[in-house]
Design a protein around this motif. Structure first.
Motif, PDB file in Angstrom:
ATOM      1  N   ILE A   1       5.268  -3.440   7.769  1.00 33.59           N
ATOM      2  CA  ILE A   1       6.604  -2.853   7.700  1.00 33.59           C
ATOM      3  C   ILE A   1       6.431  -1.547   6.938  1.00 33.59           C
ATOM      4  O   ILE A   1       5.949  -1.544   5.802  1.00 33.59           O
ATOM      5  CB  ILE A   1       7.593  -3.788   6.969  1.00 33.59           C
ATOM      6  N   ARG A   2       6.782  -0.433   7.589  1.00 35.37           N
ATOM      7  CA  ARG A   2       6.587   0.879   6.991  1.00 35.37           C
ATOM      8  C   ARG A   2       7.919   1.442   6.504  1.00 35.37           C
ATOM      9  O   ARG A   2       8.907   1.411   7.223  1.00 35.37           O
ATOM     10  CB  ARG A   2       5.962   1.833   8.009  1.00 35.37           C
ATOM     11  N   PHE A   3       7.902   1.967   5.287  1.00 33.86           N
ATOM     12  CA  PHE A   3       9.084   2.598   4.705  1.00 33.86           C
ATOM     13  C   PHE A   3       8.765   4.064   4.460  1.00 33.86           C
ATOM     14  O   PHE A   3       8.122   4.410   3.475  1.00 33.86           O
ATOM     15  CB  PHE A   3       9.489   1.893   3.405  1.00 33.86           C
ATOM     16  N   LYS A   4       9.193   4.915   5.399  1.00 33.99           N
ATOM     17  CA  LYS A   4       8.949   6.361   5.271  1.00 33.99           C
ATOM     18  C   LYS A   4       9.926   6.990   4.292  1.00 33.99           C
ATOM     19  O   LYS A   4       9.574   7.913   3.574  1.00 33.99           O
ATOM     20  CB  LYS A   4       9.025   7.027   6.632  1.00 33.99           C
ATOM     21  N   ASN A   5      11.153   6.504   4.278  1.00 36.13           N
ATOM     22  CA  ASN A   5      12.149   6.994   3.331  1.00 36.13           C
ATOM     23  C   ASN A   5      12.229   5.985   2.197  1.00 36.13           C
ATOM     24  O   ASN A   5      12.811   4.906   2.350  1.00 36.13           O
ATOM     25  CB  ASN A   5      13.508   7.157   4.014  1.00 36.13           C
ATOM     26  N   VAL A   6      11.664   6.331   1.068  1.00 34.96           N
ATOM     27  CA  VAL A   6      11.588   5.385  -0.048  1.00 34.96           C
ATOM     28  C   VAL A   6      12.953   5.061  -0.649  1.00 34.96           C
ATOM     29  O   VAL A   6      13.070   4.108  -1.417  1.00 34.96           O
ATOM     30  CB  VAL A   6      10.612   5.874  -1.144  1.00 34.96           C
ATOM     31  N   ASN A   7      13.959   5.839  -0.278  1.00 38.95           N
ATOM     32  CA  ASN A   7      15.311   5.571  -0.778  1.00 38.95           C
ATOM     33  C   ASN A   7      16.034   4.506   0.033  1.00 38.95           C
ATOM     34  O   ASN A   7      17.153   4.124  -0.309  1.00 38.95           O
ATOM     35  CB  ASN A   7      16.129   6.864  -0.794  1.00 38.95           C
ATOM     36  N   THR A   8      15.406   4.033   1.100  1.00 42.15           N
ATOM     37  CA  THR A   8      16.056   3.020   1.947  1.00 42.15           C
ATOM     38  C   THR A   8      15.221   1.744   2.047  1.00 42.15           C
ATOM     39  O   THR A   8      15.267   1.049   3.058  1.00 42.15           O
ATOM     40  CB  THR A   8      16.337   3.583   3.360  1.00 42.15           C
TER      41      THR A   8
ATOM     42  N   ALA B   1       0.835  -1.201   0.000  1.00 44.29           N
ATOM     43  CA  ALA B   1       0.000   0.000   0.000  1.00 44.29           C
ATOM     44  C   ALA B   1       0.863   1.242   0.000  1.00 44.29           C
ATOM     45  O   ALA B   1       1.897   1.301   0.672  1.00 44.29           O
ATOM     46  CB  ALA B   1      -0.909   0.000   1.228  1.00 44.29           C
ATOM     47  N   SER B   2       0.423   2.216  -0.756  1.00 47.20           N
ATOM     48  CA  SER B   2       1.038   3.527  -0.735  1.00 47.20           C
ATOM     49  C   SER B   2       0.189   4.380   0.195  1.00 47.20           C
ATOM     50  O   SER B   2      -0.923   4.779  -0.161  1.00 47.20           O
ATOM     51  CB  SER B   2       1.069   4.125  -2.142  1.00 47.20           C
TER      52      SER B   2
ATOM     53  N   MET C   1       8.137  -1.146  12.270  1.00 44.23           N
ATOM     54  CA  MET C   1       7.338  -2.348  12.037  1.00 44.23           C
ATOM     55  C   MET C   1       6.300  -2.530  13.126  1.00 44.23           C
ATOM     56  O   MET C   1       6.581  -2.357  14.306  1.00 44.23           O
ATOM     57  CB  MET C   1       8.285  -3.558  12.006  1.00 44.23           C
ATOM     58  N   GLY C   2       5.079  -2.894  12.697  1.00 46.14           N
ATOM     59  CA  GLY C   2       4.016  -3.280  13.611  1.00 46.14           C
ATOM     60  C   GLY C   2       3.882  -4.791  13.590  1.00 46.14           C
ATOM     61  O   GLY C   2       4.825  -5.499  13.235  1.00 46.14           O
ATOM     62  N   LYS C   3       2.713  -5.296  13.901  1.00 41.16           N
ATOM     63  CA  LYS C   3       2.519  -6.748  13.949  1.00 41.16           C
ATOM     64  C   LYS C   3       2.781  -7.414  12.602  1.00 41.16           C
ATOM     65  O   LYS C   3       3.479  -8.400  12.517  1.00 41.16           O
ATOM     66  CB  LYS C   3       1.112  -7.070  14.442  1.00 41.16           C
TER      67      LYS C   3
ATOM     68  N   ALA D   1       3.764   0.802   2.676  1.00 41.06           N
ATOM     69  CA  ALA D   1       3.540  -0.265   3.648  1.00 41.06           C
ATOM     70  C   ALA D   1       3.604  -1.625   2.961  1.00 41.06           C
ATOM     71  O   ALA D   1       3.054  -1.816   1.881  1.00 41.06           O
ATOM     72  CB  ALA D   1       2.188  -0.096   4.326  1.00 41.06           C
ATOM     73  N   LEU D   2       4.287  -2.538   3.612  1.00 45.31           N
ATOM     74  CA  LEU D   2       4.327  -3.937   3.202  1.00 45.31           C
ATOM     75  C   LEU D   2       3.756  -4.732   4.368  1.00 45.31           C
ATOM     76  O   LEU D   2       4.318  -4.710   5.468  1.00 45.31           O
ATOM     77  CB  LEU D   2       5.767  -4.389   2.913  1.00 45.31           C
TER      78      LEU D   2
END
Length: 151
Positions: A116-123, A74-75, A111-113, A81-82
């Motif tokens: 996995i959240r990626f706030k910086n899309v370059n990483t 999801a964007s 990360m939650g349950k 989010a993965l």
């Protein structure tokens, strides 16, 4: 996303070019690395990889007519989010992922349950995500899922 999306193509078209490229790359990595038996579809307004009903007719316990969700992309407003339900159901896999992330990445894991959240899309650790996708077969996931229902 506020609007109802009806297809993966619609979902992708609703994204900015930058986000679309990232989601496309993640989608390719997931598709290329998931073991046989998972199916890509739109579910809950996200690109999802599920155990199809012809493989697991019981469906998802929350909505039995829906296939069993495994991974979703999801964007979100502030991150990519993965969602990986295998991590949520398997502490050994979760431990592996957390440790590998620490060893490979200089950023802190968000990360939650199952999210996995990626706030910086370059990483975004694309190779680590590829490895994660290869770690669990449909059969293993069904066993973990059914075990979690019997607790």
């Amino acid at each position: 996303m506020q609007n109802q999306i009806n297809s993966i193509e619609e979902y992708l078209q609703s994204l900015s070019i930058e986000r679309r490229l990232i989601i496309d790359r993640l989608r390719t990595i997931i598709s290329d690395n998931l073991p046989y038996g998972f199916k890509e579809q739109l579910a809950y307004n996200m690109i999802s990889y599920v155990v199809p009903l012809n493989r697991y007719p019981k469906g998802y316990h929350v909505t039995k007519a829906q296939p069993l969700p495994f991974i979703s992309l999801a964007s979100q407003k502030n991150h990519i989010a993965l969602y990986h339900m295998g991590i949520y159901g398997n502490k050994e896999l979760e431990g592996w992922f957390v440790e590998e992330y620490k060893q490979r990445m200089s950023t802190k894991l968000d990360m939650g349950k199952s999210c996995i959240r990626f706030k910086n899309v370059n990483t975004i650790p694309y190779e680590l995500i590829a490895e994660l996708c290869r770690k669990m077969s449909v059969e293993e996931y069904i066993k973990i899922y059914e075990h979690s229902l019997n607790r």
